[in-house]
Scaffold this active site. Structure first.
Site, PDB file in Angstrom:
ATOM      1  N   SER A   1      -1.663  -2.259   7.622  1.00  0.00           N
ATOM      2  CA  SER A   1      -2.793  -1.759   6.833  1.00  0.00           C
ATOM      3  C   SER A   1      -3.010  -0.258   6.946  1.00  0.00           C
ATOM      4  CB  SER A   1      -4.074  -2.508   7.214  1.00  0.00           C
ATOM      5  OG  SER A   1      -4.097  -3.772   6.567  1.00  0.00           O
TER       6      SER A   1
ATOM      7  N   LYS B   1      -2.991   1.798   3.732  1.00  0.00           N
ATOM      8  CA  LYS B   1      -4.160   2.108   2.909  1.00  0.00           C
ATOM      9  C   LYS B   1      -4.622   3.548   3.086  1.00  0.00           C
ATOM     10  CE  LYS B   1      -5.816  -2.670   2.723  1.00  0.00           C
ATOM     11  NZ  LYS B   1      -4.883  -3.348   3.631  1.00  0.00           N
TER      12      LYS B   1
ATOM     13  N   SER C   1     -10.651  -3.360   4.728  1.00  0.00           N
ATOM     14  CA  SER C   1      -9.202  -3.336   4.544  1.00  0.00           C
ATOM     15  C   SER C   1      -8.790  -4.344   3.477  1.00  0.00           C
ATOM     16  CB  SER C   1      -8.478  -3.636   5.865  1.00  0.00           C
ATOM     17  OG  SER C   1      -7.096  -3.395   5.752  1.00  0.00           O
TER      18      SER C   1
END
Length: 214
Positions: A70, A73, A130
């Site tokens: 993640s 991102k 997220s």
């Protein structure tokens, strides 16, 4: 699923600004053909970088290829901030959710295909939850498709000096060809702090309200 990753970036009001990136990830298989080895546990990779000069103060496995998970991102947000600064995206602009975006697995905001989400809410969904579906919404808005956006992400990474990073999607969901290093993520963290100070406060948010829920 790949093991989770942790990143910590802190802007200090001291003479020396530092970025600390600590990533607990499994390294990518070696590119060269080597005898198979028994799988080991997650490898820790870390780097301590002066955010002002970019000087590396400390590092361990900083150039080991690994999956970004993640942390991907962060690049999605960097390109979002750049679009806002250019005026090609507005905070109050409503983005349409595609079927592809709505199909993303958790963590997600549970958006339905055909619905919309304002850009600012999308930013908050990324930094607090997220949300994979929201990452794809932003990617499609900025690139036309998630695949095209991933190419833009990779090109921007190269321009920043992230030499070993390849992005394949907007969210960081598992893809064997998506890769990075702790050093490259520190470079990205530094760019977010240095070039997008007016948006940096979003990373302080712990929660946000969405359709009656917090």
């Amino acid at each position: 699923m790949h093991p989770p990753a942790r990143v910590s970036t802190r802007l200090l009001s001291l003479a020396v600004l530092t970025v600390l990136v600590a990533v607990l990830l499994t390294p990518l298989p070696a590119l060269a053909k080597r005898p198979a080895k028994k799988a080991s546990g997650p490898v820790a990779a870390e780097i301590l970088m002066d955010a002002g000069s970019g000087k590396v103060l400390q590092g361990r496995n900083a150039d080991t290829l690994t999956y970004p998970a993640s942390l991907t991102k962060m690049m999605t947000l960097l390109l979002t901030f750049e679009a806002l600064d250019r005026g090609t995206l507005r905070l109050n602009q409503n983005l349409v959710v595609s079927q592809h975006a709505a199909s993303m697995p958790p963590s997600r905001l549970w958006l339905s295909a055909g619905s919309t989400i304002p850009v600012e809410q999308a930013i908050l969904a990324l930094v607090t939850r997220s949300a994979n579906d929201v990452a794809v919404v932003l990617g499609e808005a900025l690139g036309g498709s998630e695949t095209a956006f991933a190419a833009k992400m990779t090109a921007r990474a190269k321009a920043l000096g992230m030499r070993r990073t390849v992005f394949r999607n907007a969210s960081g969901l598992p893809d064997r060809l998506q890769r990075t290093t702790a050093r490259d993520m520190a470079i990205l963290s530094r760019a977010l702090i240095r070039d997008h100070a007016r948006h940096y406060a979003y990373f302080q948010r712990r929660s946000f309200d969405w359709q009656g829920d917090t």
